[in-house]
Design an enzyme around this catalytic site. Structure first.
Site, mmCIF file in Angstrom:
data_model
loop_
_atom_site.group_PDB
_atom_site.id
_atom_site.type_symbol
_atom_site.label_atom_id
_atom_site.label_comp_id
_atom_site.label_asym_id
_atom_site.label_seq_id
_atom_site.Cartn_x
_atom_site.Cartn_y
_atom_site.Cartn_z
ATOM 1 C CG ASP A 1 20.697 -66.517 -53.150
ATOM 2 O OD1 ASP A 1 21.010 -65.638 -52.335
ATOM 3 O OD2 ASP A 1 20.147 -67.584 -52.822
ATOM 4 C CG ASN B 1 27.142 -62.946 -48.376
ATOM 5 O OD1 ASN B 1 27.342 -62.661 -47.196
ATOM 6 N ND2 ASN B 1 25.912 -63.088 -48.872
ATOM 7 C CE1 TYR C 1 27.202 -69.136 -40.066
ATOM 8 C CE2 TYR C 1 28.198 -68.410 -38.002
ATOM 9 C CZ TYR C 1 27.681 -68.117 -39.257
ATOM 10 O OH TYR C 1 27.652 -66.822 -39.707
ATOM 11 C CE LYS D 1 29.989 -68.072 -42.173
ATOM 12 N NZ LYS D 1 29.981 -67.498 -43.542
ATOM 13 C CB ILE E 1 24.467 -58.193 -39.481
ATOM 14 C CG1 ILE E 1 25.963 -58.025 -39.181
ATOM 15 C CG2 ILE E 1 24.024 -57.226 -40.573
ATOM 16 C CD1 ILE E 1 26.371 -56.669 -38.664
ATOM 17 C CB THR F 1 20.715 -60.949 -42.027
ATOM 18 O OG1 THR F 1 21.135 -61.887 -41.013
ATOM 19 C CG2 THR F 1 21.809 -59.920 -42.256
#
Length: 249
Positions: free
Chosen positions: A37, A90, A156, A160, A189, A191
């Site tokens: 990360d 990810n 985005y 994707k 989700i 997050t």
């Protein structure tokens, strides 16, 4: 024997959210995990949780949009563990919200460089290691925004969608070399990214989910582990949508 005993796995964006949950899940199943990360502080917690449960892991800081750092990530993984069996690409950002006409070049470049170029760079070096080893499994994180359009996040959505194209291309190129490449497309989700995007108000998005709830990062993690396991041995070039039914509308 645990599913990923004696396997080495890289998880990018492992400091929080889906990446963190996936790193923990791989470690639980016996994998030696490279926690990667850009956020070193957040990653320390992921490492702590893995080690607390007697898992084997190492943190390697990496900006996936920079080729030299990605190359270093793979080289350090091989130096530390001697192999690379699986990778979950990810790392990603949502970018600044704006319409297509108001999206700045800076926002476009930053979002696409991390979300799309970053996946390509990671695969570029992961695949080289896997070709040498004669096997490997890669899962790329796309999104339901890689399947359908969403207002106010053009960069985005474009990035994707691009991840799915990259996934299919690599899957075709390396299928005969015992390397499988797939993607997951998470929906809504729970997050930190979702919190930023909804500013803490998820009701409007949840209302569009047929199952009527927000998904958990662990639910994506279990899908990633399945795709990296022998249970999905005849699956490559696919995207698995985990969205509570959103795109079935």
């Amino acid at each position: 024997m645990k599913t990923f005993e004696n396997k080495v796995v890289i998880v990018t964006g492992a400091g929080s959210g889906i990446g963190k949950a996936t790193a923990l899940a791989f470690a639980r199943e016996g994998a030696r995990v490279v926690v990667s990360d850009l956020n070193e502080e957040a990653s320390k917690e992921t490492v702590r949780l893995i080690q607390q449960n007697r898992g084997d892991c190492v943190f390697i800081k990496c900006d996936v949009s920079k080729e030299n750092e990605v190359k270093n990530l793979i080289e350090m993984t091989l130096q530390k563990f001697g192999q690379l069996d699986c990778a979950f690409n990810n790392a990603g950002i949502e970018g600044a919200p704006s319409s297509t006409t108001e999206c700045t070049e800076e926002n476009w470049d930053k979002t696409v460089n991390i979300n799309l170029k970053g996946v390509w760079l990671c695969m570029k070096y992961e695949l080289k290691a896997m070709i040498t080893a004669g096997h490997g499994m890669i899962v790329n994180c796309s999104s339901i925004a890689g399947l359908i359009g969403f207002e106010t996040i053009p960069a985005y959505v474009a990035s994707k969608h691009g991840v799915l194209g990259l996934t299919q291309t690599a899957a075709l190129e390396y299928a005969k070399q015992n390397i499988r490449v797939n993607a997951v497309c998470p929906g809504v989700i729970h997050t930190p990214m979702l919190d930023r995007f909804t500013q803490g108000s998820e009701e409007a998005m949840v209302a569009q989910v047929p199952m009527g709830r927000v998904g958990r990062p662990e639910e994506i993690a279990e899908t990633v582990l399945w795709l990296c396991s022998d249970h999905s041995s005849y699956i490559t070039g696919q995207n698995i949508t985990v969205d509570g039914g959103w795109v079935a509308h």
